[in-house]
Design an enzyme around this catalytic site. Structure first.
Site, PDB file in Angstrom:
ATOM      1  N   SER A  88       0.862  -1.197   0.000  1.00 48.94           N
ATOM      2  CA  SER A  88       0.000   0.000   0.000  1.00 48.94           C
ATOM      3  C   SER A  88       0.890   1.236   0.000  1.00 48.94           C
ATOM      4  CB  SER A  88      -0.950  -0.010   1.198  1.00 48.94           C
ATOM      5  OG  SER A  88      -1.936  -1.011   1.015  1.00 48.94           O
ATOM      6  N   GLY A  90       4.105   1.096   1.204  1.00 43.54           N
ATOM      7  CA  GLY A  90       5.480   0.629   1.028  1.00 43.54           C
ATOM      8  C   GLY A  90       6.440   1.012   2.139  1.00 43.54           C
ATOM      9  N   HIS A  91       5.913   1.348   3.329  1.00 44.15           N
ATOM     10  CA  HIS A  91       6.785   1.821   4.416  1.00 44.15           C
ATOM     11  C   HIS A  91       7.264   0.708   5.345  1.00 44.15           C
ATOM     12  CE1 HIS A  91       5.959   5.717   2.959  1.00 44.15           C
ATOM     13  NE2 HIS A  91       6.374   6.376   4.015  1.00 44.15           N
ATOM     14  N   CYS A 155       3.513  10.441   9.641  1.00 44.94           N
ATOM     15  CA  CYS A 155       4.195  10.531   8.343  1.00 44.94           C
ATOM     16  C   CYS A 155       3.161  10.428   7.224  1.00 44.94           C
ATOM     17  CB  CYS A 155       5.222   9.413   8.236  1.00 44.94           C
ATOM     18  SG  CYS A 155       6.001   9.306   6.639  1.00 44.94           S
ATOM     19  N   GLY A 159       0.986   4.242   4.165  1.00 47.45           N
ATOM     20  CA  GLY A 159      -0.271   3.781   3.571  1.00 47.45           C
ATOM     21  C   GLY A 159      -1.256   3.266   4.602  1.00 47.45           C
ATOM     22  N   GLY A 161      -3.255   0.835   4.147  1.00 40.13           N
ATOM     23  CA  GLY A 161      -3.320  -0.622   4.054  1.00 40.13           C
ATOM     24  C   GLY A 161      -2.453  -1.313   5.088  1.00 40.13           C
ATOM     25  N   TYR A 169      -0.357   4.441  15.223  1.00 36.86           N
ATOM     26  CA  TYR A 169      -0.616   5.534  16.140  1.00 36.86           C
ATOM     27  C   TYR A 169       0.211   6.776  15.904  1.00 36.86           C
ATOM     28  CZ  TYR A 169       2.835   2.796  18.820  1.00 36.86           C
ATOM     29  OH  TYR A 169       3.884   2.045  19.222  1.00 36.86           O
ATOM     30  N   TYR A 458       6.737  -1.672  13.320  1.00 39.96           N
ATOM     31  CA  TYR A 458       8.172  -1.375  13.216  1.00 39.96           C
ATOM     32  C   TYR A 458       8.884  -2.716  13.024  1.00 39.96           C
ATOM     33  CZ  TYR A 458       7.071   3.259  15.236  1.00 39.96           C
ATOM     34  OH  TYR A 458       6.557   4.511  15.485  1.00 39.96           O
TER      35      TYR A 458
END
Ligand code: FDA
Length: 515
Positions: A88, A90-91, A155, A159, A161, A169, A458
């Protein structure tokens, strides 16, 4: 590799058949020979560390514009023995939405075309397609109302998703909990290609997708979210303190009060160096105290003078604005420019090579620990950002089993550790990763224990991985209970029912019992 030319042809033919010769599906499929393939692959790959020639690449990228094309892809990848990665925003910290470390070959289903956000002000809800970024969500809400908001991350390029799938959060967490707590319906495509909503998927699966981690239970195409009230005027400030300005003592003190303050007040810490997004943070190590207050400046100052006078915040540090502007300001590193462009941009504000880890803190850390970490931050690392989010407030009231995300009462604050570097040589990468791992082992006595908790959003492969994408319940519990605590077993049970063949998987997803 395993994917012969035939498999590729067969896959494409399968898509043709399944989509009943709908020609539009082919405008959405990219192969490595397609000239747009590299730019499509990179466009949503947040961590450039996973954008090297050695990184395993997908045999196809599918960029669906509607649900039926996702259903076709789910059917045809299974038929032809391909694995999938859902992307979604990509993070993903470990880049798992863009790469697969083990065979068989994989296909990325990139949802960036599904980005519609429909806000219903009367009902105080919105339908958000999974490819919408947080910035797009906030922008759409702000266009319709100055007094409605959504509690999710800061940020703007993250996304919905992946973010909502793992919890999510940000600045409103003390007042309203996490994003997943505020989701009331969803559309999901399951392993059989069925498009389900909350009623048809049932409460177990609906529970699991709100925090159980992405790529595990199905493909979320849209979320229905509850919007929350905010006052028309909120106040922000960001003040940075160096060592000479008592940064260490202030961090120490903040631990005692961050989670106890009025729930309208969030003082989030960015501690580190060389990150333009730290709010005035430059070469020297600093602690910045970044604050959102749900009210006007006068009330904020009276609370600050009462509860945290040591920080020395004055009126000139503060700015009144709308919630949307506050979101922009945080995203833009507290600059005065409040243009909404930053919310709608596709370019990430943190586009550097990084390694991340997480911790949850249950007892204030001793001064000497903070001193030691501060000293290590001054060492030979380029960019450091430790984000410390205080809990308490609403987070202490929500039960651990409300959604799979378990870190609630008793947690003072979360630490999100990031070490980052510009030039991605093997030596530089390893030096930074080692530095972070050594901090992580140093602080072990001063963070949550049995298990040492971690935040699935994370993602950290140091905690353990599935072998070949398949793993035993026992092995997966090692990282599973860190991420999900007592919710892990229920997630395994649901996974066993809804995806017994483990089609939805990556290096760190929840396995069904049989594996
Ligand atoms: P991505 O597309 O990489 O997805 C992440 C995972 O979910 C992958 O496993 C993917 O396969 C899966 N997935 C994606 N879309 C899916 C879908 N539609 N259905 C099912 N599975 C899907 N977190 C936080 O809580 N608060 C914060 O403020 C921030 N800030 C932040 C800043 C920066 C710079 C980064 C890099 C990360 C954060 N995060 C964060 C962490 C963030 O919440 C986490 O990385 C999310 O999983 C990212 O979701 P994306 O959709 O962007 O990622």
């Amino acid at each position: 590799g395993v994917t012969s030319f035939n498999t590729k042809q067969d896959f494409l033919q399968c898509l043709t058949l399944y989509s009943k010769n709908d020609p539009t599906i082919f405008n959405e499929v990219y192969t490595p020979s397609n000239s747009s393939y590299p730019s499509i692959l990179q466009s949503k790959l947040e961590n450039p560390r996973f954008n090297t020639t050695d990184t395993p690449k997908p045999v196809f990228i599918v960029t669906p514009t509607n649900e039926s094309h996702i259903q076709a892809t789910v059917y045809c990848t299974q038929k032809h023995g391909l694995q999938i990665r859902i992307r979604s925003g990509g993070h993903d910290y470990e880049g798992l939405s863009s790469r697969a470390l083990t065979p068989p070959p994989f296909v990325i289903i990139d949802l960036f075309n599904l980005k519609r956000v429909s806000v219903d002000v009367t009902e105080k809800t919105a339908w958000v397609q999974a490819g919408a970024t947080l910035g797009q969500v906030y922008y759409a809400i702000g266009q319709k109302s100055k007094t409605l908001a959504f509690p999710a991350g800061g940020c703007p390029t993250v996304g919905s998703g992946g973010h909502f799938s793992g919890g999510g959060y940000g600045l409103l967490v003390r007042k309203y909990g996490i994003a997943a707590d505020n989701i009331i319906d969803a559309h999901l495509i399951d392993v059989n290609g069925r498009l389900l909503d909350r009623a048809s998927m049932g409460e177990d699966l609906f529970w699991a997708i709100r925090g159980g981690g992405g790529n595990t239970f199905g493909i979320v195409t849209a979320w229905k979210i509850n919007l929350v009230p905010v006052p028309p005027v909120v106040t922000i400030f960001s003040v940075s303190r160096t060592k000479e300005q008592k940064g260490i003592e202030l961090l120490h003190r903040w631990q005692y009060l961050g989670s106890k303050l009025h729930e309208d007040l969030m003082i989030l810490i960015f501690w580190g160096k060389n990150n333009s997004n730290l709010g005035g943070n430059v070469n020297a190590v600093t602690a910045s105290f970044n604050t959102l207050f749900l009210g006007g400046v006068d009330r904020l100052l009276s609370i600050m003078n009462e509860d945290f006078p040591e920080l020395g915040v004055v009126k000139e540090d503060c700015q009144e604005m709308t919630w949307l502007e506050a979101q922009i300001s945080f995203a833009a590193g507290f600059t005065a420019n409040l243009s909404t462009d930053v919310l709608l941009s596709n370019v990430s504000i943190f586009n550097v090579n990084f390694k991340g880890k997480s911790d949850f803190v249950t007892h204030p850390q001793p001064l000497k620990v903070i001193e030691e970490i501060w000293k290590r931050m001054e060492e030979n690392v380029e960019i450091v950002r430790f984000g410390m989010t205080p809990f308490g407030g609403k987070m202490s009231e929500i039960s651990e089993s409300n959604v799979p995300y378990p870190h609630r009462a008793g947690i003072l604050y979360k630490i999100g550790y990031l070490a980052a570097w510009n030039n991605n040589t093997v030596e530089t990468a390893q030096r930074h990763i080692n530095w972070l791992r050594s901090i992580y082992s140093y602080v072990a006595p001063y963070v949550s224990k049995n298990p040492r908790r971690a935040y699935v959003n994370y993602r950290d492969l140091d905690l353990g991985t599935n072998d070949q994408g398949y793993t035993s319940y026992k092995k997966a519990s090692i990282w599973g209970v860190k991420y999900f605590h007592n919710n892990f077993d229920r997630l395994v049970k649901i996974k066993t029912v809804v995806d017994p063949t483990n089609y939805f998987r990556n290096e760190q997803t929840i396995p069904p019992f049989s594996y």
